[in-house]
Design a protein around this motif. Structure first.
Motif, PDB file in Angstrom:
ATOM      1  N   ILE A  27      -4.191 -10.355   3.308  1.00  0.00           N
ATOM      2  CA  ILE A  27      -3.677  -8.974   3.181  1.00  0.00           C
ATOM      3  C   ILE A  27      -4.810  -8.181   2.397  1.00  0.00           C
ATOM      4  CG2 ILE A  27      -1.895  -7.517   2.458  1.00  0.00           C
ATOM      5  CD1 ILE A  27       0.034  -9.573   3.050  1.00  0.00           C
ATOM      6  N   PRO A  28      -5.126  -8.300   1.407  1.00  0.00           N
ATOM      7  CA  PRO A  28      -6.088  -7.493   0.835  1.00  0.00           C
ATOM      8  C   PRO A  28      -7.501  -7.439   1.665  1.00  0.00           C
ATOM      9  CG  PRO A  28      -5.400  -8.957  -0.674  1.00  0.00           C
ATOM     10  CD  PRO A  28      -4.789  -9.384   0.441  1.00  0.00           C
ATOM     11  N   ILE A  29      -7.905  -8.232   2.204  1.00  0.00           N
ATOM     12  CA  ILE A  29      -9.032  -8.369   2.915  1.00  0.00           C
ATOM     13  C   ILE A  29      -8.992  -7.665   4.199  1.00  0.00           C
ATOM     14  CG2 ILE A  29     -10.818  -9.702   4.247  1.00  0.00           C
ATOM     15  CD1 ILE A  29     -10.355 -12.116   2.477  1.00  0.00           C
ATOM     16  N   GLN A  30      -7.781  -7.674   4.835  1.00  0.00           N
ATOM     17  CA  GLN A  30      -7.422  -6.638   5.985  1.00  0.00           C
ATOM     18  C   GLN A  30      -7.310  -5.465   5.563  1.00  0.00           C
ATOM     19  OE1 GLN A  30      -3.692  -8.515   7.500  1.00  0.00           O
ATOM     20  NE2 GLN A  30      -4.778  -9.879   9.169  1.00  0.00           N
ATOM     21  N   PHE A  31      -6.523  -5.221   4.532  1.00  0.00           N
ATOM     22  CA  PHE A  31      -6.275  -3.653   3.974  1.00  0.00           C
ATOM     23  C   PHE A  31      -7.818  -3.239   3.890  1.00  0.00           C
ATOM     24  CE2 PHE A  31      -5.926  -0.762   0.581  1.00  0.00           C
ATOM     25  CZ  PHE A  31      -4.875   0.418   1.222  1.00  0.00           C
ATOM     26  N   ILE A  69      -0.093   3.707   3.996  1.00  0.00           N
ATOM     27  CA  ILE A  69      -0.299   2.466   3.209  1.00  0.00           C
ATOM     28  C   ILE A  69       0.890   1.648   3.041  1.00  0.00           C
ATOM     29  CG2 ILE A  69      -1.069   1.275   1.094  1.00  0.00           C
ATOM     30  CD1 ILE A  69      -3.048   3.884   1.006  1.00  0.00           C
ATOM     31  N   VAL A  70       1.947   2.175   2.628  1.00  0.00           N
ATOM     32  CA  VAL A  70       3.351   1.370   2.216  1.00  0.00           C
ATOM     33  C   VAL A  70       3.724   0.731   3.783  1.00  0.00           C
ATOM     34  CG1 VAL A  70       5.477   1.412   1.575  1.00  0.00           C
ATOM     35  CG2 VAL A  70       3.783   2.667   0.234  1.00  0.00           C
ATOM     36  N   SER A  71       3.709   1.504   4.806  1.00  0.00           N
ATOM     37  CA  SER A  71       4.248   1.239   6.010  1.00  0.00           C
ATOM     38  C   SER A  71       3.296  -0.150   6.584  1.00  0.00           C
ATOM     39  CB  SER A  71       4.321   2.225   7.143  1.00  0.00           C
ATOM     40  OG  SER A  71       5.281   3.190   6.463  1.00  0.00           O
ATOM     41  N   ALA A  72       1.857   0.148   6.492  1.00  0.00           N
ATOM     42  CA  ALA A  72       1.073  -0.980   6.917  1.00  0.00           C
ATOM     43  C   ALA A  72       1.262  -2.146   6.099  1.00  0.00           C
ATOM     44  CB  ALA A  72      -0.348  -0.492   6.927  1.00  0.00           C
ATOM     45  N   VAL A  87      -3.192  -2.954  11.079  1.00  0.00           N
ATOM     46  CA  VAL A  87      -3.244  -2.032   9.832  1.00  0.00           C
ATOM     47  C   VAL A  87      -4.267  -0.987   9.937  1.00  0.00           C
ATOM     48  CG1 VAL A  87      -3.561  -2.032   7.232  1.00  0.00           C
ATOM     49  CG2 VAL A  87      -3.030  -4.236   8.402  1.00  0.00           C
ATOM     50  N   PHE A  88      -5.383  -1.104  10.774  1.00  0.00           N
ATOM     51  CA  PHE A  88      -6.309   0.180  11.229  1.00  0.00           C
ATOM     52  C   PHE A  88      -5.575   1.125  11.792  1.00  0.00           C
ATOM     53  CE2 PHE A  88      -8.909   1.569  14.656  1.00  0.00           C
ATOM     54  CZ  PHE A  88      -9.685   2.196  13.974  1.00  0.00           C
ATOM     55  N   VAL A  89      -4.899   0.774  12.712  1.00  0.00           N
ATOM     56  CA  VAL A  89      -4.324   1.899  13.879  1.00  0.00           C
ATOM     57  C   VAL A  89      -3.190   2.805  12.869  1.00  0.00           C
ATOM     58  CG1 VAL A  89      -2.509   2.390  15.536  1.00  0.00           C
ATOM     59  CG2 VAL A  89      -4.392   0.657  15.869  1.00  0.00           C
ATOM     60  N   ILE A  90      -2.479   1.974  12.043  1.00  0.00           N
ATOM     61  CA  ILE A  90      -1.601   2.718  11.159  1.00  0.00           C
ATOM     62  C   ILE A  90      -2.167   3.685  10.214  1.00  0.00           C
ATOM     63  CG2 ILE A  90       0.172   2.504   9.199  1.00  0.00           C
ATOM     64  CD1 ILE A  90       0.944  -0.033  10.891  1.00  0.00           C
ATOM     65  N   LEU A  91      -3.440   3.326   9.410  1.00  0.00           N
ATOM     66  CA  LEU A  91      -4.061   4.056   8.514  1.00  0.00           C
ATOM     67  C   LEU A  91      -4.775   5.214   9.334  1.00  0.00           C
ATOM     68  CD1 LEU A  91      -5.384   1.341   6.078  1.00  0.00           C
ATOM     69  CD2 LEU A  91      -3.366   2.698   5.941  1.00  0.00           C
ATOM     70  N   LEU A  92      -5.264   4.852  10.546  1.00  0.00           N
ATOM     71  CA  LEU A  92      -5.874   5.846  11.191  1.00  0.00           C
ATOM     72  C   LEU A  92      -5.047   7.046  11.482  1.00  0.00           C
ATOM     73  CD1 LEU A  92      -8.649   6.997  12.538  1.00  0.00           C
ATOM     74  CD2 LEU A  92      -7.933   5.695  14.597  1.00  0.00           C
ATOM     75  N   ARG A  96       2.544  -5.690   7.556  1.00  0.00           N
ATOM     76  CA  ARG A  96       1.740  -6.956   7.532  1.00  0.00           C
ATOM     77  C   ARG A  96       2.018  -8.084   6.651  1.00  0.00           C
ATOM     78  NH1 ARG A  96       0.202 -10.571   8.898  1.00  0.00           N
ATOM     79  NH2 ARG A  96      -1.784 -11.266   9.196  1.00  0.00           N
ATOM     80  N   THR A  97       2.597  -7.571   5.336  1.00  0.00           N
ATOM     81  CA  THR A  97       3.196  -8.707   4.663  1.00  0.00           C
ATOM     82  C   THR A  97       4.457  -9.457   5.218  1.00  0.00           C
ATOM     83  OG1 THR A  97       2.609  -7.223   2.735  1.00  0.00           O
ATOM     84  CG2 THR A  97       4.293  -9.180   2.173  1.00  0.00           C
ATOM     85  N   LEU A  98       5.264  -8.941   5.604  1.00  0.00           N
ATOM     86  CA  LEU A  98       6.265  -9.320   6.691  1.00  0.00           C
ATOM     87  C   LEU A  98       5.925 -10.473   7.655  1.00  0.00           C
ATOM     88  CD1 LEU A  98       9.113  -6.571   7.104  1.00  0.00           C
ATOM     89  CD2 LEU A  98       8.772  -8.164   5.288  1.00  0.00           C
ATOM     90  N   PHE A  99       4.972 -10.004   8.566  1.00  0.00           N
ATOM     91  CA  PHE A  99       4.270 -10.982   9.689  1.00  0.00           C
ATOM     92  C   PHE A  99       3.641 -12.193   8.686  1.00  0.00           C
ATOM     93  CE2 PHE A  99       3.632  -7.436  12.918  1.00  0.00           C
ATOM     94  CZ  PHE A  99       5.364  -7.655  13.167  1.00  0.00           C
ATOM     95  N   ALA A 100       2.888 -11.790   7.741  1.00  0.00           N
ATOM     96  CA  ALA A 100       2.257 -13.093   6.832  1.00  0.00           C
ATOM     97  C   ALA A 100       3.135 -14.101   6.467  1.00  0.00           C
ATOM     98  CB  ALA A 100       1.532 -12.425   5.833  1.00  0.00           C
ATOM     99  N   PHE A 101       4.527 -13.733   6.375  1.00  0.00           N
ATOM    100  CA  PHE A 101       5.196 -14.881   5.880  1.00  0.00           C
ATOM    101  C   PHE A 101       5.841 -15.684   7.020  1.00  0.00           C
ATOM    102  CE2 PHE A 101       5.874 -12.778   1.884  1.00  0.00           C
ATOM    103  CZ  PHE A 101       6.087 -13.708   1.051  1.00  0.00           C
TER     104      PHE A 101
END
Length: 285
Positions: A70-74, A206-209, A164-169, A213-218
């Motif tokens: 997650i940190p790398i992706q962000f 950022i919070v939405s992304a 994550v990129f699309v949401i932040l963009l 992503r965290t939910l998908f990580a689990f």
């Protein structure tokens, strides 16, 4: 006539409600029932799972993967989003290239990675042709779990960073340019504009992304299962293994509930944190 008009909104959402109940609500109810069914007591399945070394290994691996990926992706996503948002010449090529993995499933991404890193894959063939190595480098197998872990991380970063990129963009493009122009007038540097203007205004995105992503990580499964099998166990993989290979629906249901509880707790944490900060900012204003 008014009565009929008042029913129209309910009729419009009826198909969605029916879909959610049949394909989400009903399976959840069945999962709860299976998790508590045991001849030795309703909590016996939970005792079996919580006392299992496989469960704790899967939980630790899932957490480690999330903390690494997650940190790398962000970091990659926000850097790429800022770069694309500047709209320099040829930025659309970068935009489409970065967004391309969104069309890939986790299974497809895993198979692509395997074709690259397998003993007969493209990477080994390239290194052998350049005479940089004398024999193939092995990335998969029980004795190469460390290498397999980083291949999984690389695959997940490549596959899921575009989300994550699309949401932040989208968040960056919604920021009013007048704020940045005013900052230029007051002599703000690029770093000052980023940390004092862009980043605070980007917090909801950022919070939405991070939440998504965290939910998908689990729930990570396909990439790990195809590349490492049970050499690197994760919660979703143990759910699949218990259900399909061990034919134990009760234990699989317990694993599913654990994943659901963890994602619910993390989701609640993100939402409550975001809400409290907005309230504080509103009160200060």
């Amino acid at each position: 006539m008014k009565v009929k008009n008042s029913l129209i909104p309910f009729l419009l959402i009826l198909p969605s409600v029916a879909y959610l109940f049949l394909f989400i609500g009903f399976p959840i109810i069945g999962t709860f029932q299976l998790a508590f069914i045991n001849t030795q007591g309703p909590l016996e399945n939970f005792k079996i799972v919580l006392s299992s070394r496989d469960f704790w290994n899967a939980l630790i691996n899932t957490l480690i993967l999330g903390l690494v990926v997650i940190p790398i992706q962000f970091a990659f996503a926000i850097a790429l989003a800022i770069l694309v948002n500047k709209k320099w010449k040829g930025y659309q090529i970068l935009l489409y290239t970065v967004a391309m993995p969104l069309a890939l499933s986790d299974v497809t991404a895993a198979l692509i990675s395997y074709s690259i890193f397998s003993p007969n894959g493209y990477l080994n063939k390239l290194l052998l042709s350049l005479n940089w190595i004398e024999s193939p480098i092995y990335f998969f197998g029980y004795f190469f779990k460390g290498r397999a872990f980083w291949v999984i991380v690389l695959t997940e970063v490549w596959r899921a960073t575009p989300l994550v990129f699309v949401i932040l963009l989208a968040g960056l493009q919604s920021i009013n340019k007048e704020y940045l122009e005013a900052a230029d007038v007051f002599g703000f540097s690029n770093w000052q504009k980023f940390f004092r203007i862009t980043l605070p205004l980007l917090k909801p995105s950022i919070v939405s992304a991070l939440l998504i992503r965290t939910l998908f990580a689990f729930q990570i499964f396909g990439v790990v299962w195809l590349l490492a099998g049970r050499d690197i166990t994760v919660l979703a993989g143990e759910t699949y293994y218990s259900y399909v290979f061990m034919n134990n629906r009760n234990i699989a249901s317990v694993y599913s509930l654990v994943i659901a509880i963890l994602t619910f707790v993390i989701g609640w944490f993100y939402v409550s944190t975001m809400r409290s900060k907005h309230i504080e900012e509103g009160m200060r204003a």
